[in-house]
Design a protein around this motif. Structure first.
Motif, PDB file in Angstrom:
ATOM      1  N   TYR A 166      -8.889  49.234  22.696  1.00 20.08           N
ATOM      2  CA  TYR A 166      -7.921  50.134  22.069  1.00 20.08           C
ATOM      3  C   TYR A 166      -6.816  49.269  21.486  1.00 20.08           C
ATOM      4  O   TYR A 166      -5.841  48.943  22.159  1.00 20.08           O
ATOM      5  CB  TYR A 166      -7.379  51.124  23.100  1.00 20.08           C
ATOM      6  CG  TYR A 166      -6.383  52.128  22.552  1.00 20.08           C
ATOM      7  CD1 TYR A 166      -6.277  52.388  21.190  1.00 20.08           C
ATOM      8  CD2 TYR A 166      -5.548  52.817  23.418  1.00 20.08           C
ATOM      9  CE1 TYR A 166      -5.381  53.307  20.701  1.00 20.08           C
ATOM     10  CE2 TYR A 166      -4.640  53.750  22.942  1.00 20.08           C
ATOM     11  CZ  TYR A 166      -4.555  53.997  21.582  1.00 20.08           C
ATOM     12  OH  TYR A 166      -3.660  54.914  21.098  1.00 20.08           O
ATOM     13  N   ASN A 177     -13.245  52.629  20.913  1.00 16.63           N
ATOM     14  CA  ASN A 177     -14.075  52.880  22.091  1.00 16.63           C
ATOM     15  C   ASN A 177     -14.938  54.102  21.797  1.00 16.63           C
ATOM     16  O   ASN A 177     -14.492  55.226  21.866  1.00 16.63           O
ATOM     17  CB  ASN A 177     -13.197  53.122  23.321  1.00 16.63           C
ATOM     18  CG  ASN A 177     -14.026  53.242  24.600  1.00 16.63           C
ATOM     19  OD1 ASN A 177     -15.245  53.284  24.557  1.00 16.63           O
ATOM     20  ND2 ASN A 177     -13.360  53.310  25.734  1.00 16.63           N
ATOM     21  N   ASN A 196     -10.277  56.825  23.124  1.00 15.77           N
ATOM     22  CA  ASN A 196      -8.869  56.527  23.340  1.00 15.77           C
ATOM     23  C   ASN A 196      -7.948  57.616  22.806  1.00 15.77           C
ATOM     24  O   ASN A 196      -7.025  58.053  23.491  1.00 15.77           O
ATOM     25  CB  ASN A 196      -8.501  55.205  22.653  1.00 15.77           C
ATOM     26  CG  ASN A 196      -9.304  54.041  23.147  1.00 15.77           C
ATOM     27  OD1 ASN A 196      -9.404  53.807  24.330  1.00 15.77           O
ATOM     28  ND2 ASN A 196      -9.905  53.296  22.220  1.00 15.77           N
ATOM     29  N   THR A 231      -3.014  57.136  29.569  1.00 14.15           N
ATOM     30  CA  THR A 231      -4.319  57.217  28.937  1.00 14.15           C
ATOM     31  C   THR A 231      -5.386  56.502  29.755  1.00 14.15           C
ATOM     32  O   THR A 231      -5.089  55.640  30.586  1.00 14.15           O
ATOM     33  CB  THR A 231      -4.298  56.594  27.531  1.00 14.15           C
ATOM     34  OG1 THR A 231      -4.285  55.159  27.653  1.00 14.15           O
ATOM     35  CG2 THR A 231      -3.068  57.045  26.750  1.00 14.15           C
ATOM     36  N   SER A 233      -7.205  54.380  28.638  1.00 12.23           N
ATOM     37  CA  SER A 233      -7.290  53.001  28.157  1.00 12.23           C
ATOM     38  C   SER A 233      -6.177  52.132  28.737  1.00 12.23           C
ATOM     39  O   SER A 233      -5.816  51.109  28.163  1.00 12.23           O
ATOM     40  CB  SER A 233      -7.239  52.975  26.629  1.00 12.23           C
ATOM     41  OG  SER A 233      -6.065  53.602  26.168  1.00 12.23           O
ATOM     42  N   PRO A 252      -5.053  47.643  26.604  1.00 10.77           N
ATOM     43  CA  PRO A 252      -6.381  48.189  26.879  1.00 10.77           C
ATOM     44  C   PRO A 252      -7.099  47.509  28.051  1.00 10.77           C
ATOM     45  O   PRO A 252      -8.021  48.078  28.628  1.00 10.77           O
ATOM     46  CB  PRO A 252      -7.136  47.956  25.570  1.00 10.77           C
ATOM     47  CG  PRO A 252      -6.074  47.850  24.534  1.00 10.77           C
ATOM     48  CD  PRO A 252      -4.925  47.183  25.211  1.00 10.77           C
TER      49      PRO A 252
END
Length: 366
Positions: A166, A177, A196, A231, A233, A252
């Motif tokens: 990401y 992703n 993401n 998130t 990620s 990420p």
């Protein structure tokens, strides 16, 4: 929808156009009806608007997913494009139903730019034709967005090979992703849904986060109306009231590290909450920690032992957590944590105690 094709009018009236025993996945609008891909019977169909008749246009695919129609301005005007996901090719259906491969080589799944059979894809999924007839491909297995000209020349707009991640950047420096669904605006910008977020890709390959709608697990708001999202990620995103967004903290790559936002690392952050002083509190589940982020984006650890799972109550540096997930702040600014099968409390000094439950699952009131 459940082997059906539905129509929704601008006033919300829904009707069923077709019912069949098919896995109808890809869809495009043709001159007289819909173009559809069927991943069970490995076929491409045309559904007539007026009669509702379903006609087979082409067969023999490995797993046809995406479908698009070349616009009148294209050198291949009227040609139907099909992405054969498992075959790793971009195919065409011409006048009279003639089938051919525009780019890629059947069964040769890899990553290479080039022309025709010299190019390689890996699980190409969603596709659409732009205003001049170039085909835009979400090359899911290669985590990249590709462009195919009517002559079959394949280039990469953003992302590279199988490099998952990401990263908002330009061209080969950007990372996706599993990019799948796509759309475009009147300026030619490409919008991509990956694991993401919703990403925006310019014609020049500059990638930004348009909206973190995918893969988010926690949300908090500050007094200025900024939204913060944790998130999947391993990042915390900040969305301003005008809709612009950026990574506030984390990267990420899962890991553990305190420091400024672009240096700090998280491992599966989940619950987040804002305290009275504007400090963002984060349940860093994968690291077994409770972290905080200042308004300036500086990340520090409040309590827990990085990489160590447990249920020990004690001081900030000796306490352990099992799976800190959801968070709340009480009137005394204590942090309440849903930790596995227990409810824990973190006081303003970082000391941890168990309010209720234990890490033994069960049901009992006391």
């Amino acid at each position: 929808d459940n082997n059906r094709v539905r129509n929704v009018t601008t006033t919300g009236v829904v009707t069923t156009l077709y019912v069949g025993n098919y896995a109808l996945l890809g869809m495009a609008i043709g001159a007289s009806g819909l173009l559809l891909t069927d991943t069970v019977n490995k076929r491409v169909y045309s559904l007539n608007w007026g009669t509702g008749a379903l006609t087979t246009l082409a067969t023999g695919y490995e797993n046809p997913v995406g479908i698009a129609l070349a616009p009148p301005s294209s050198a291949l005007a009227g040609t139907v494009y099909v992405s054969d996901e498992f075959g790793c090719t971009i195919d065409t259906i011409g006048a009279g139903g003639a089938q051919s491969t525009l780019a890629g080589l059947l069964g040769q799944c890899a990553y290479d730019d080039g022309t025709g059979a010299n190019a390689r894809f890996y699980l190409p999924a969603e596709i659409f034709a732009d205003s001049v007839g170039n085909l835009i491909v979400a090359d899911e297995g290669n985590n990249s967005i590709r462009r195919v000209t009517p002559a079959g020349l394949v280039t990469t707009i953003a992302g590279v090979g199988a490099q998952v991640g990401y990263v908002d950047a330009t061209g080969s420096a950007a990372r996706f992703n599993n990019p799948e669904a796509m759309s475009t605006d009147t300026l030619g910008n490409i919008y991509v849904a990956d694991a993401n977020a919703i990403r925006k890709v310019t014609q020049g390959g500059a990638v930004t986060t348009a909206y973190p709608a995918a893969g988010t697990s926690g949300l908090a708001l500050d007094s200025a109306g900024n939204a913060y999202l944790s998130t999947y990620s391993n990042t915390i995103l900040k969305i301003a009231p005008d809709g612009t967004s950026a990574v506030f903290a984390g990267s990420p790559n899962a890991g553990y590290g305190d420091g400024p936002g672009n240096v700090a690392q998280f491992n599966r952050p989940n619950g987040i909450v804002m305290d009275a002083a504007g400090i963002l509190i984060v349940a860093d589940t994968g690291n077994f920690l409770i972290r905080k982020i200042t308004p300036a984006g500086w990340v520090t650890t409040i309590c827990g032992t990085a990489g160590t799972s447990g249920s020990a109550d004690w001081t900030a540096t000796t306490a352990t957590f099992t799976a800190p997930f959801a968070l709340a702040i009480d009137s005394g600014q204590n942090i309440i944590v849903a930790d596995g099968n227990a409810i824990r409390k973190v006081d303003t000094s970082g000391n941890v105690s168990t309010v209720a439950g234990s890490q033994t699952a069960g049901y009992r009131s006391e």
